[in-house]
Motif scaffolding. Structure first.
Motif, mmCIF file in Angstrom:
data_model
loop_
_atom_site.group_PDB
_atom_site.id
_atom_site.type_symbol
_atom_site.label_atom_id
_atom_site.label_comp_id
_atom_site.label_asym_id
_atom_site.label_seq_id
_atom_site.Cartn_x
_atom_site.Cartn_y
_atom_site.Cartn_z
ATOM 1 N N ARG A 74 0.848 -1.189 0.000
ATOM 2 C CA ARG A 74 0.000 0.000 0.000
ATOM 3 C C ARG A 74 0.888 1.245 0.000
ATOM 4 N NH1 ARG A 74 -2.318 -4.013 2.885
ATOM 5 N NH2 ARG A 74 -4.570 -4.253 2.710
ATOM 6 N N PRO A 75 1.516 1.558 -1.118
ATOM 7 C CA PRO A 75 2.449 2.691 -1.110
ATOM 8 C C PRO A 75 1.785 4.030 -0.800
ATOM 9 C CG PRO A 75 2.138 1.857 -3.340
ATOM 10 C CD PRO A 75 1.451 0.900 -2.415
ATOM 11 N N GLN A 124 1.099 9.582 3.259
ATOM 12 C CA GLN A 124 0.079 9.925 4.255
ATOM 13 C C GLN A 124 0.670 9.896 5.662
ATOM 14 O OE1 GLN A 124 -2.935 6.966 3.681
ATOM 15 N NE2 GLN A 124 -3.587 7.781 1.711
ATOM 16 N N VAL A 125 1.333 8.824 5.986
ATOM 17 C CA VAL A 125 1.887 8.652 7.326
ATOM 18 C C VAL A 125 3.050 9.609 7.550
ATOM 19 C CG1 VAL A 125 2.996 7.008 8.880
ATOM 20 C CG2 VAL A 125 1.077 6.282 7.467
ATOM 21 N N GLN A 141 10.393 3.574 -2.703
ATOM 22 C CA GLN A 141 11.663 4.300 -2.767
ATOM 23 C C GLN A 141 11.487 5.662 -3.436
ATOM 24 O OE1 GLN A 141 14.067 1.283 -4.693
ATOM 25 N NE2 GLN A 141 14.899 0.588 -2.742
ATOM 26 N N MET A 142 10.684 5.705 -4.491
ATOM 27 C CA MET A 142 10.437 6.978 -5.171
ATOM 28 C C MET A 142 9.686 7.939 -4.258
ATOM 29 S SD MET A 142 8.120 9.023 -7.111
ATOM 30 C CE MET A 142 6.740 7.948 -7.070
ATOM 31 N N LEU A 143 8.626 7.456 -3.594
ATOM 32 C CA LEU A 143 7.853 8.303 -2.681
ATOM 33 C C LEU A 143 8.700 8.760 -1.496
ATOM 34 C CD1 LEU A 143 4.471 6.366 -2.722
ATOM 35 C CD2 LEU A 143 4.917 8.623 -3.709
ATOM 36 N N PHE A 144 9.529 7.867 -0.989
ATOM 37 C CA PHE A 144 10.418 8.222 0.116
ATOM 38 C C PHE A 144 11.388 9.330 -0.317
ATOM 39 C CE2 PHE A 144 14.415 7.510 2.499
ATOM 40 C CZ PHE A 144 13.954 7.852 3.750
#
Length: 143
Positions: free
Chosen positions: A7-8, A13-14, A38-41
């Protein structure tokens, strides 16, 4: 620490909730969404650069790291597993004295575009979010 399966959408959100509340965060996503996580991070890290140390939010990449981290009772205040009941139960068992905020079932997101058919959207939202045994007379869809 938040542990989520494939659930990327949970990652930004978190991370946003953690940053807004002034808390550090460790995230562990499922291997199914490794590249997306990894991209979202990376985006979260770029956003943090202007406001706080980027180390405030960390991405954990292996299951083994979780086992090791769950032994750090004096440093971890809360573990939130988001995913299957099996995931929640395994984290609750492994966490020892660290509080675990688990749940019985997953979370369902529904996006409703403002140009949609309101009656159709109402049926979809009610079907996705509410058990059929509830009184639905109070459901009001606005756009």
């Amino acid at each position: 620490m938040v542990i989520f399966e494939s659930r990327p959408d949970a990652l930004p959100q978190v991370a946003a909730l953690s940053i807004a509340s002034g808390n550090g965060l460790m995230l562990k996503g499922g291997k199914e969404a490794k590249h997306t996580n990894q991209m979202l991070f990376g985006l979260v890290q770029r956003a943090l650069e202007k406001y706080c140390p980027t180390t405030a939010v960390q991405l954990i990449t292996s299951r083994e790291e979780i086992s090791d981290l769950l032994k750090l009772h004096e440093f971890i205040d809360l573990v939130i597993p988001r995913g299957s009941s099996q995931l929640v139960q395994s984290i609750q068992k492994a966490a020892g004295s660290i509080p675990v905020m688990g749940h019985a079932e997953g979370i369902c997101h529904v996006y409703v575009d403002k140009g949609c058919d309101a009656e159709q959207a109402k049926r979809i939202v009610v079907d996705a979010k509410v058990l059929s045994s509830f009184d639905l007379s109070h459901v009001n869809l606005r756009h």
